[in-house]
Design a protein around this motif. Structure first.
Motif, PDB file in Angstrom:
ATOM      1  N   GLU A  12      88.765  64.065  40.733  1.00  0.00           N
ATOM      2  CA  GLU A  12      87.869  63.008  41.234  1.00  0.00           C
ATOM      3  C   GLU A  12      86.398  63.421  41.192  1.00  0.00           C
ATOM      4  O   GLU A  12      85.519  62.610  41.478  1.00  0.00           O
ATOM      5  N   VAL A  13      86.115  64.675  40.813  1.00  0.00           N
ATOM      6  CA  VAL A  13      84.703  65.074  40.659  1.00  0.00           C
ATOM      7  C   VAL A  13      84.380  65.480  39.219  1.00  0.00           C
ATOM      8  O   VAL A  13      83.405  66.182  38.964  1.00  0.00           O
ATOM      9  N   TYR A 163      80.838  59.150  34.209  1.00  0.00           N
ATOM     10  CA  TYR A 163      80.898  59.559  35.615  1.00  0.00           C
ATOM     11  C   TYR A 163      82.099  58.878  36.270  1.00  0.00           C
ATOM     12  O   TYR A 163      82.185  57.657  36.312  1.00  0.00           O
ATOM     13  N   HIS A 164      83.058  59.693  36.732  1.00  0.00           N
ATOM     14  CA  HIS A 164      84.241  59.186  37.446  1.00  0.00           C
ATOM     15  C   HIS A 164      84.944  58.079  36.662  1.00  0.00           C
ATOM     16  O   HIS A 164      85.395  57.080  37.232  1.00  0.00           O
ATOM     17  N   ALA A 165      84.994  58.240  35.339  1.00  0.00           N
ATOM     18  CA  ALA A 165      85.659  57.232  34.494  1.00  0.00           C
ATOM     19  C   ALA A 165      86.010  57.871  33.150  1.00  0.00           C
ATOM     20  O   ALA A 165      85.485  58.935  32.808  1.00  0.00           O
ATOM     21  N   ILE A 278      74.333  64.382  40.673  1.00  0.00           N
ATOM     22  CA  ILE A 278      73.890  65.700  41.151  1.00  0.00           C
ATOM     23  C   ILE A 278      74.456  65.996  42.548  1.00  0.00           C
ATOM     24  O   ILE A 278      74.563  67.152  42.961  1.00  0.00           O
ATOM     25  N   ASN A 279      74.881  64.943  43.239  1.00  0.00           N
ATOM     26  CA  ASN A 279      75.606  65.163  44.494  1.00  0.00           C
ATOM     27  C   ASN A 279      77.048  65.438  44.104  1.00  0.00           C
ATOM     28  O   ASN A 279      77.921  64.554  44.174  1.00  0.00           O
ATOM     29  N   TYR A 280      77.310  66.691  43.624  1.00  0.00           N
ATOM     30  CA  TYR A 280      78.527  66.958  42.863  1.00  0.00           C
ATOM     31  C   TYR A 280      79.804  66.886  43.690  1.00  0.00           C
ATOM     32  O   TYR A 280      80.725  66.138  43.348  1.00  0.00           O
ATOM     33  N   THR A 281      79.871  67.654  44.777  1.00  0.00           N
ATOM     34  CA  THR A 281      81.131  67.636  45.537  1.00  0.00           C
ATOM     35  C   THR A 281      80.931  68.217  46.941  1.00  0.00           C
ATOM     36  O   THR A 281      80.006  68.984  47.156  1.00  0.00           O
ATOM     37  N   VAL A 308      77.351  67.183  33.715  1.00  0.00           N
ATOM     38  CA  VAL A 308      76.487  66.399  34.616  1.00  0.00           C
ATOM     39  C   VAL A 308      75.313  65.800  33.848  1.00  0.00           C
ATOM     40  O   VAL A 308      74.878  64.674  34.117  1.00  0.00           O
ATOM     41  N   ALA A 309      74.805  66.527  32.840  1.00  0.00           N
ATOM     42  CA  ALA A 309      73.717  65.984  32.005  1.00  0.00           C
ATOM     43  C   ALA A 309      74.267  65.119  30.870  1.00  0.00           C
ATOM     44  O   ALA A 309      73.774  64.022  30.620  1.00  0.00           O
ATOM     45  N   LEU A 310      75.313  65.603  30.195  1.00  0.00           N
ATOM     46  CA  LEU A 310      75.805  64.917  28.997  1.00  0.00           C
ATOM     47  C   LEU A 310      76.338  63.530  29.333  1.00  0.00           C
ATOM     48  O   LEU A 310      76.201  62.602  28.526  1.00  0.00           O
ATOM     49  N   LYS A 311      76.887  63.352  30.551  1.00  0.00           N
ATOM     50  CA  LYS A 311      77.464  62.035  30.887  1.00  0.00           C
ATOM     51  C   LYS A 311      76.354  61.002  31.150  1.00  0.00           C
ATOM     52  O   LYS A 311      76.625  59.804  31.291  1.00  0.00           O
ATOM     53  N   ALA A 312      75.099  61.458  31.168  1.00  0.00           N
ATOM     54  CA  ALA A 312      73.974  60.518  31.320  1.00  0.00           C
ATOM     55  C   ALA A 312      73.518  59.970  29.973  1.00  0.00           C
ATOM     56  O   ALA A 312      72.534  59.220  29.903  1.00  0.00           O
TER      57      ALA A 312
END
Ligand SMILES: CSC[C@H](NC(=O)[C@H](Cc1ccccc1)OC(=O)N1CCC(N)CC1)C(=O)N[C@@H](CC1CCCCC1)[C@@H](O)COc1ccncc1
Length: 330
Positions: A12-13, A163-165, A278-281, A308-312
């Protein structure tokens, strides 16, 4: 030829993403982590001691009529997080999203470290770094992308991590439906074997853009973003209650804090990572302390533009000569 396959978060993260692949005849389906930060294709196998296998799918070469032992060849790999594996090598038919490579080197694990045993949703890795990083000896082996390249419509693969998908990896084509605007390309330095390139700078929240060449690797197999300490401290200075915790091995902050966005530059283009990425877990399920998705690279010796960067962005890994990497808004 082309191929297209799902990139499915394993928890989930979004700690990692796995993609269904088939190996051998009849096809055996495994869920592998496509990793642009390494160049070994290895799998849990029938040769992996049963006490090191906990729920993973395994590849059984003896059940495949097209498997061949690559006799006398071994491999051993250690990752940046200290995890590792080693084993022997077969060649077999290997398919991702309808794209088949015959006689792909498939590295069968004889031993895996405990963190792999504990990760039951991950059956192995597909290295998509440059083949120079491959650890098979006495003769190193080619990656799936290098083997597929001559038959691809275009010498590219793309990553659309979400992100989460569930996102996707495409091979041999650039799907214009997956991004908006233009793709901004920048040069890749392929030695020692990572997709190494520079950012043109960064900004924190609504702050001014700081132009500076930041060299690092775009790495789908790394969860977080690791940047120079000066940048990371500038970011967390904007976060109430943030601190760099020796205990937790990185920047933590109250989960209720408001985080700024983080923007990185690729040449003249700008890509913004939402604060939520960025609020990772939470550091533990009931804790009110959270761990950041942006951390210092000082202990690594290399800056890493991880998931975290690539999913943007929508990211194009171009195996042209010279290689290059492209980013687009999506
Ligand atoms: C700073 S390279 C750290 C990086 N490994 C991570 O990013 C792992 C990924 C993970 C962990 C647990 C389960 C699933 C996935 O995740 C974390 O380490 N974290 C996430 C969770 C967070 N709380 C703590 C930090 C890493 O070695 N990647 C390699 C591939 C990776 C290995 C582990 C299994 C999944 C794939 C690779 O691309 C880069 O190899 C190198 C990079 C630099 N020189 C040498 C090797």
């Amino acid at each position: 030829d082309t191929g297209s396959a799902a990139a499915i978060p394993i928890n989930e993260v979004d700690i990692a993403y796995v993609t269904p692949v088939t190996i051998g005849t009849p096809p055996q389906t495994l869920m592998l982590d496509l990793d642009t930060g390494s160049s070994d294709l290895w799998v849990f196998s029938s040769l992996t001691p049963s006490n090191q296998v906990r729920g993973q799918e395994i590849y059984s070469p003896t059940k495949s009529s097209t498997s061949k032992l690559l006799s006398g060849h071994t491999w051993s790999i250690r990752y940046g997080d200290g995890s590792g594996s080693r084993g022997t090598v077969y060649t077999d038919n290997f398919t991702i999203g309808g794209l088949e490579v015959k006689s792909q080197a498939v590295q069968a694990a004889l031993e895996v470290s405990s963190s792999f045993t504990q990760e039951q949703s991950l059956d192995g890795l597909v290295g998509l770094g440059f083949s120079a990083l491959n650890t098979v000896r006495p003769s190193s082996q080619l990656t799936f992308f290098d083997n597929a390249r001559p038959n691809l419509d275009e010498e590219v693969f793309t990553a659309d991590l979400k992100y989460h998908a569930t996102g996707s990896y495409d091979f041999g084509f650039i799907d214009s439906k997956k991004y908006a605007g233009n793709i901004t390309y920048t040069a890749v330095q392929q030695s020692p074997g990572y997709w190494t390139h520079s950012l043109s700078g960064y900004s924190v929240g609504s702050g001014a853009f700081q132009a500076s060449q930041i060299s690092g690797i775009s790495d789908t197999g790394t969860t977080l973003v690791y940047l120079p300490t000066a940048i990371v401290t500038a970011y967390y200075r904007q976060v109430q209650g943030a601190q760099n915790s020796q205990y937790y091995g990185g920047y933590v902050f109250p989960c209720s804090s408001t985080l700024p966005t983080f923007t990185f530059g690729i040449e003249g283009a700008r890509f913004t990572i939402p604060a939520s990425y960025i609020n990772y877990t939470r550091i533990s399920p009931t804790s009110t302390t959270c761990y950041g998705g942006l951390q210092s690279s000082s202990g690594l010796g290399i800056n890493i533009f991880g998931d975290v960067a690539l999913k943007a962005a929508f990211v194009v890994f171009s195996g042209t000569n010279p290689p290059r990497i492209g980013f687009a808004i999506k």
